[in-house]
Motif scaffolding. Structure first.
Motif, mmCIF file in Angstrom:
data_model
loop_
_atom_site.group_PDB
_atom_site.id
_atom_site.type_symbol
_atom_site.label_atom_id
_atom_site.label_comp_id
_atom_site.label_asym_id
_atom_site.label_seq_id
_atom_site.Cartn_x
_atom_site.Cartn_y
_atom_site.Cartn_z
ATOM 1 N N VAL A 36 5.902 3.361 -3.121
ATOM 2 C CA VAL A 36 5.064 3.423 -1.917
ATOM 3 C C VAL A 36 4.377 2.073 -1.710
ATOM 4 O O VAL A 36 4.338 1.545 -0.591
ATOM 5 N N ASP A 37 3.856 1.495 -2.782
ATOM 6 C CA ASP A 37 3.223 0.172 -2.681
ATOM 7 C C ASP A 37 4.257 -0.931 -2.501
ATOM 8 O O ASP A 37 4.050 -1.870 -1.741
ATOM 9 N N TYR A 38 5.370 -0.825 -3.223
ATOM 10 C CA TYR A 38 6.392 -1.857 -3.162
ATOM 11 C C TYR A 38 6.999 -1.983 -1.769
ATOM 12 O O TYR A 38 7.305 -3.078 -1.314
ATOM 13 N N MET A 39 7.149 -0.863 -1.080
ATOM 14 C CA MET A 39 7.746 -0.873 0.258
ATOM 15 C C MET A 39 6.705 -1.090 1.354
ATOM 16 O O MET A 39 7.016 -0.991 2.533
ATOM 17 N N HIS A 40 5.466 -1.376 0.955
ATOM 18 C CA HIS A 40 4.371 -1.695 1.881
ATOM 19 C C HIS A 40 4.130 -0.600 2.912
ATOM 20 O O HIS A 40 3.914 -0.866 4.091
ATOM 21 N N VAL A 41 4.162 0.658 2.461
ATOM 22 C CA VAL A 41 3.813 1.775 3.340
ATOM 23 C C VAL A 41 2.315 1.683 3.591
ATOM 24 O O VAL A 41 1.529 1.470 2.662
ATOM 25 N N GLN A 42 1.901 1.836 4.843
ATOM 26 C CA GLN A 42 0.494 1.657 5.198
ATOM 27 C C GLN A 42 -0.052 2.890 5.903
ATOM 28 O O GLN A 42 0.696 3.744 6.367
ATOM 29 N N GLY A 43 -1.360 2.945 5.998
ATOM 30 C CA GLY A 43 -2.032 3.982 6.768
ATOM 31 C C GLY A 43 -2.115 5.318 6.051
ATOM 32 O O GLY A 43 -2.100 5.411 4.825
ATOM 33 N N ILE A 44 -2.183 6.359 6.867
ATOM 34 C CA ILE A 44 -2.366 7.709 6.333
ATOM 35 C C ILE A 44 -1.153 8.169 5.534
ATOM 36 O O ILE A 44 -1.293 8.945 4.581
ATOM 37 N N VAL A 45 0.032 7.678 5.869
ATOM 38 C CA VAL A 45 1.244 8.058 5.126
ATOM 39 C C VAL A 45 1.138 7.565 3.683
ATOM 40 O O VAL A 45 1.481 8.282 2.743
ATOM 41 N N ARG A 46 0.632 6.359 3.496
ATOM 42 C CA ARG A 46 0.486 5.788 2.154
ATOM 43 C C ARG A 46 -0.427 6.653 1.301
ATOM 44 O O ARG A 46 -0.086 7.029 0.182
ATOM 45 N N TRP A 47 -1.591 6.977 1.852
ATOM 46 C CA TRP A 47 -2.560 7.738 1.067
ATOM 47 C C TRP A 47 -2.104 9.170 0.846
ATOM 48 O O TRP A 47 -2.346 9.756 -0.214
ATOM 49 N N THR A 48 -1.412 9.735 1.812
ATOM 50 C CA THR A 48 -0.882 11.084 1.638
ATOM 51 C C THR A 48 0.146 11.114 0.518
ATOM 52 O O THR A 48 0.114 12.007 -0.346
#
Length: 112
Positions: A36-48
């Motif tokens: 999730v961090d490696y692919m730079h997912v951001q916003g509410i999707v990241r935290w979910t």
């Protein structure tokens, strides 16, 4: 009768393969959390996703390594219900704090 009592005191023996499967699953969930961090997912999707993976790992650890999967339901409730009640109370306090802040901001001009 004596054999039943001594067997009950020895406890359960779980196969090593169960623990290896859970370790593998924990490794997989940790790798997915890292991705999730490696692919730079951001916003509410990241935290979910991060919270979902965290809760899944915690559930596996509680159920298998802390042997909650084989405990009585009353013990499970005694361990899991108090933190859930605290989360509900924290949410209620957050709502009340926001209400107090915005009431002061509206009626006292600025809230501070």
């Amino acid at each position: 009768m004596q054999d039943d009592i001594s067997a009950a005191h020895q406890g359960q023996q779980h196969p090593v393969s169960l623990y290896l499967k859970v370790w593998g699953l924990l490794f997989l969930l940790s790798a997915m959390s890292y991705l999730v961090d490696y692919m730079h997912v951001q916003g509410i999707v990241r935290w979910t996703l991060i919270i979902l993976f965290m809760l899944l790992k915690a559930g596996l650890i509680l159920s298998i390594f802390m042997h909650l999967a084989w405990e009585r339901l009353s013990l499970i409730y005694a361990i899991l219900v108090p933190p859930l009640v605290l989360l509900v109370l924290v949410r209620i306090m957050t709502i009340e704090a926001n209400y107090a802040f915005w009431t002061r901001a509206i009626f006292l001009g600025g809230g501070g």
